[in-house]
Design an enzyme around this catalytic site. Structure first.
Site, PDB file in Angstrom:
ATOM      1  CB  SER A 165      -2.036  -3.618  -3.951  1.00 11.02           C
ATOM      2  OG  SER A 165      -0.634  -3.832  -3.946  1.00 11.02           O
ATOM      3  N   GLY A 209      -6.042   8.777  -1.765  1.00 11.31           N
ATOM      4  CA  GLY A 209      -7.413   9.108  -1.370  1.00 11.31           C
ATOM      5  C   GLY A 209      -7.674  10.597  -1.362  1.00 11.31           C
ATOM      6  CE1 TYR A 232      -1.820  -3.568   1.405  1.00 15.64           C
ATOM      7  CE2 TYR A 232      -0.411  -4.309  -0.398  1.00 15.64           C
ATOM      8  CZ  TYR A 232      -1.287  -3.384   0.138  1.00 15.64           C
ATOM      9  OH  TYR A 232      -1.627  -2.273  -0.595  1.00 15.64           O
ATOM     10  N   GLY A 278     -10.224   6.705   3.245  1.00 16.79           N
ATOM     11  CA  GLY A 278      -8.802   7.012   3.227  1.00 16.79           C
ATOM     12  C   GLY A 278      -8.482   8.290   2.493  1.00 16.79           C
ATOM     13  CB  ALA A 279     -10.579  11.077   1.457  1.00 16.54           C
ATOM     14  N   GLY A 312      -2.487  11.084   0.597  1.00 15.15           N
ATOM     15  CA  GLY A 312      -2.096  10.233  -0.512  1.00 15.15           C
ATOM     16  C   GLY A 312      -3.093  10.167  -1.648  1.00 15.15           C
TER      17      GLY A 312
END
Length: 332
Positions: free
Chosen positions: A151, A28, A176, A22-23, A26
């Site tokens: 989270s 990441g 989630y 996820g880089a 955001g």
């Protein structure tokens, strides 16, 4: 007057290989930039190559000497995860840092992965579980630090053991939470098995607090045509320095967990401000949902079965023998 932002000192990472999922945007993207600035070579597995190229260009603009490379990865496809694992194993370079950061949050309607799992459980947890299994020989060779990004939602709700894929009564927020609780339990169990088996891997957990990331923003690919009211409020509070953090501060707990010589396995790192929503990163009490040893083993065993991957058996873990490699992945 501008508020002073918390920060940490990252040790010299020259000669280290880091993988950050996820880089492309955001948190990441910020993590990849900070690791590269400290001297690490950073592999950025991304689903969207265009976004990945833009992310590399952005980091290079700030850090011209950054060593970065893109790979293809769609965490919602176990075939894609296996392909990345095969590619990196083929390159045969030890991995020293793995940050399981990518995630999808609260699609308004239930969606499924390529393998038929509820999208959040399949991507946020099962995809990362399978990635660690496929990379295990490289992680062991690098005596890696594996940091899984959770989270504040991992401190809410529970795992829906009777309906893991939310086929009977989908609830986006609860699904989630489940995905992040499962990922946290896996991270704890990975550290336990590593210590028992002498794998040399340290696995810990982090969470970013609350910040205006893209998780709640418009995401047409998950059925969200416009920004949620929640993300608009978070942006407004973040601009004013009220209660929540920024993207730059939200990445700090994972950066600390992944790089600090003082960060320990099976521990949770998050912001130290009120409600752990913002502030300087620090170790915090493990969420109650992540403390159950039996639940951690249950998540591990279910995840092995669902992803068709395998780690060394428990009896071998205690003796330190074996490593999960391509020959240890069960056929589908």
């Amino acid at each position: 007057m501008a508020r002073t932002q918390p920060d940490i000192t990252v040790p010299d990472l020259s000669g280290k290989l880091a993988v950050v999922t996820g880089a492309s945007d955001g948190v990441g993207l910020g993590l990849a930039a900070r690791l590269a600035a400290a001297g690490a070579e950073v592999v950025m597995p991304v689903r969207n190559s265009r976004k990945g190229e833009a992310a590399v260009a952005k980091i290079k603009k700030q850090h011209p000497r950054a060593a970065l490379s893109l790979r293809e990865l769609d965490l919602s496809s176990l075939d894609s995860v296996a392909a990345l694992g095969a590619t990196l194993r083929g390159e045969n370079r030890p991995v020293h840092i793995l940050v399981n950061n990518a995630g999808v949050m609260t699609p308004p309607q239930r969606q499924t992965t390529a393998d038929g799992f509820e999208l959040q459980f399949g991507s946020n947890h099962l995809g990362h579980f399978a990635l660690v299994a496929h990379l295990l020989p490289l992680l062991r060779a690098g005596r890696a630090r594996v940091t899984s990004q959770l989270s504040v939602s991992a401190n809410e709700n529970a795992i829906n053991w009777d309906d893991l894929n939310w086929e009977r009564s989908y609830h986006g927020r609860r699904a989630y939470s489940q995905s992040k609780i499962a990922l946290g339990l896996f991270g704890r169990e990975l550290d336990r098995r590593s210590r028992a088996g002498g794998w040399g891997i340290t696995s810990n957990l982090a969470h970013p607090g609350i910040a205006p990331t893209s998780l709640l923003a418009a995401r047409p690919e998950v059925g969200r045509a416009r920004d949620t009211a929640g993300v608009r409020v978070i942006r407004a509070l973040s601009r004013r320095g009220i209660l929540v953090g920024t993207v730059g501060t939200a990445l700090l707990p994972a950066l600390l967990a992944a790089t600090s010589p003082d960060a320990r396995g099976a521990r949770l790192y998050g912001p130290s401000g009120p409600g752990h929503l913002s502030g300087a990163p620090a170790e915090q009490a493990l969420y109650s949902r992540l403390r159950g040893d039996d639940e951690a083993v249950r998540v591990w065993e279910i995840s092995e079965r669902l992803t068709h991957t395998s780690f060394p058996p428990e009896e071998d873990t205690r003796s330190g023998s074996g490593a999960a490699g391509p020959g240890n992945h069960r056929p589908r």
